[in-house]
Motif scaffolding. Structure first.
Motif, short mmCIF file in Angstrom:
data_model
loop_
_atom_site.label_atom_id
_atom_site.label_comp_id
_atom_site.label_asym_id
_atom_site.label_seq_id
_atom_site.Cartn_x
_atom_site.Cartn_y
_atom_site.Cartn_z
N GLU A 115 17.44 63.24 22.27
CA GLU A 115 16.19 63.05 21.54
C GLU A 115 16.27 63.73 20.17
O GLU A 115 17.08 64.63 19.95
N GLU A 116 15.40 63.30 19.29
CA GLU A 116 15.35 63.91 17.96
C GLU A 116 15.09 65.41 18.06
O GLU A 116 15.67 66.22 17.33
N ASP A 117 14.22 65.81 19.00
CA ASP A 117 13.89 67.23 19.17
C ASP A 117 15.05 68.04 19.73
O ASP A 117 15.01 69.27 19.72
N ASP A 118 16.07 67.37 20.27
CA ASP A 118 17.23 68.08 20.82
C ASP A 118 18.17 68.56 19.72
O ASP A 118 19.02 69.42 19.97
N LEU A 119 18.06 68.01 18.53
CA LEU A 119 18.95 68.38 17.43
C LEU A 119 18.67 69.80 16.96
O LEU A 119 17.52 70.26 16.95
N ILE A 120 19.73 70.50 16.58
CA ILE A 120 19.64 71.89 16.13
C ILE A 120 19.99 71.95 14.65
O ILE A 120 21.03 71.45 14.23
N ARG A 121 19.14 72.58 13.88
CA ARG A 121 19.46 72.81 12.48
C ARG A 121 20.46 73.95 12.39
O ARG A 121 20.29 75.00 13.02
N SER A 122 21.51 73.78 11.62
CA SER A 122 22.60 74.76 11.57
C SER A 122 22.70 75.40 10.20
O SER A 122 22.55 74.74 9.17
N SER A 123 22.99 76.72 10.21
CA SER A 123 23.25 77.44 8.96
C SER A 123 24.73 77.40 8.58
O SER A 123 25.11 77.90 7.54
N HIS A 124 25.55 76.79 9.46
CA HIS A 124 26.99 76.77 9.21
C HIS A 124 27.39 75.71 8.20
O HIS A 124 28.44 75.80 7.57
N PHE A 125 26.56 74.66 8.06
CA PHE A 125 26.92 73.56 7.20
C PHE A 125 25.77 73.23 6.26
O PHE A 125 24.60 73.26 6.62
N ARG A 126 26.14 72.90 5.01
CA ARG A 126 25.16 72.46 4.04
C ARG A 126 25.79 71.34 3.24
O ARG A 126 26.89 71.47 2.72
N ASP A 127 25.10 70.20 3.21
CA ASP A 127 25.65 69.01 2.55
C ASP A 127 27.02 68.66 3.12
O ASP A 127 27.92 68.22 2.39
#
Length: 392
Positions: free
Chosen positions: A207-219
């Motif tokens: 699900e969309e809510d299962d996605l995790i925003r990560s600080s490891h990658f940008r662009d």
């Protein structure tokens, strides 16, 4: 289970003897410590770093690392199995995903356990082939993961895949979601009870809510983050705990099992100067490992206090690399020296003293320590920064 730092420490101190009981037989007979992991979660001991404003204790990295060493000093399998759960909290703390924090901190506080299913076999180290494919208002993913540390103990599994555009993405799934299969097939010589086996993902809905925003990658590009030194120091803490566990077993064996060799000048093993020398060297190795790991933990805390400024995070990365090098060497040396405390009887399977070397060697093989020394040397010589590989 919300608690202040003093309470968490008291709970940990009370639980450590329970974790210690039966550790040798669990490792020898391959009995997975499900109840022990659950007792840690139920006591709220995953929640050291959750901020006070969110119901946690707001502890420092040093507090977590001390706890990890204490656990590893009684059972290094359990300590390493905790790693994904602590790493997920560090990811939440280091990024700007407030919605993620509001969702996940309460789950930790109620005793949920988080594990991972990130890496795969067959390609270059760290290569990912699983692809997250859009399907209407959700996604689907298929693939096979290995080194799924702690997965068999967990309520939730973190997964790494690629988007259709080839960018790395992470998401987190209930461990019982349809299409998720967790196998107990980890076949390493050491750390056998970390539940680091295979995870099959068979057309699993995401699900969309299962996605995790990560600080490891940008662009789509890797960024230096304070989470990586924490992840690496966690392994160093496990090694330091193993060294301390070796010391405890060496002392116990010399006091209660060993006999002086025939030409010894001593009537008791504890009075044999060579046994004393071996135990003293083991003690020094354990001392050095713990000191190095705690100094590196202080460096990570300093980076947080500096607002995660680049130079502070860089220094933490260098300090952790050095601590890992020292801790791995110390644990391996200590685990070898324990056999100098006794004669042939020290090799009996009933004592299971070989588990220390096997466990230390397995942890050390996660990230070859010669690379740690080489990267630190290059930094000292030329100022070259460590690579953004996830290992520094």
């Amino acid at each position: 289970m919300a608690a202040d730092l003093a309470t968490l420490r008291q709970r940990a101190d009370a639980l450590l003897p329970v974790l210690r009981t039966g550790a040798e037989s669990r490792e020898r007979e391959r009995l997975l410590p499900h109840d022990q992991i659950r007792s840690i979660a139920a006591a709220g001991l995953y929640t050291f770093r959750i901020p006070q404003a969110a119901g946690g204790s707001g502890a420092a990295v040093q507090d977590v690392i001390r706890f990890v060493m204490d656990v590893a000093a009684v059972d290094s399998n359990i300590a390493q199995a905790l790693r994904p759960g602590f790493l997920f909290i560090e990811n939440l703390l280091s990024g700007d995903d407030e919605a993620g924090r509001q969702r996940w901190f309460p789950r930790y506080l109620r005793g949920d356990v988080v594990a991972n299913a990130g890496w795969e076999r067959g390609g270059a180290s760290g290569a990912i082939s699983s692809v997250l494919v859009r399907e209407g208002d959700h996604y689907r993913v298929s693939g096979t993961k290995y080194y799924s540390t702690g997965s068999l103990y967990a309520d939730w599994i973190q997964v790494t895949a690629l988007t259709e555009a080839g960018q790395e993405v992470r998401f987190i799934l209930p461990s019982d979601r349809e299409g998720v299969e967790l196998l107990d097939d980890f076949d390493a010589m050491g750390q056998r009870l970390t539940a680091s086996g295979t995870t099959h993902l068979r057309n699993v809905r995401v699900e969309e809510d299962d996605l995790i925003r990560s600080s490891h990658f940008r662009d789509g590009r890797a960024q230096r983050t304070i989470v990586t030194p924490f992840a690496q120091l966690f392994l160093g803490a496990v090694e330091a705990g193993i060294a301390r566990n070796v010391l405890a077993d060496a002392v116990d064996f010399a006091r209660h099992h060993a006999r002086p060799i025939k030409h010894s000048s001593a009537s008791r093993s504890v009075d044999d100067p060579y046994v004393a020398h071996a135990v003293g060297e083991i003690s020094a190795q354990a001392f050095a490992a713990e000191a190095a790991v705690l100094r590196a933990a202080a460096s990570i805390d300093a980076a947080w206090q500096a607002g995660l400024a680049h130079e502070a995070v860089l220094q933490a990365s260098i300090d952790v690399a050095q601590a890992q090098y020292i801790a791995a060497n110390a644990a391996l040396k200590a685990a070898e020296l324990v056999f100098d405390v006794g004669g042939a009887s020290a090799t009996a399977r009933s004592h299971n003293l070989d588990r220390h070397w096997r466990n230390a060697r397995t942890v050390a093989n996660h990230n070859p320590r010669d690379w740690k020394a080489a990267v630190v040397g290059s930094y000292q010589l030329t100022g070259a920064e460590p690579p953004l590989s996830g290992l520094f």
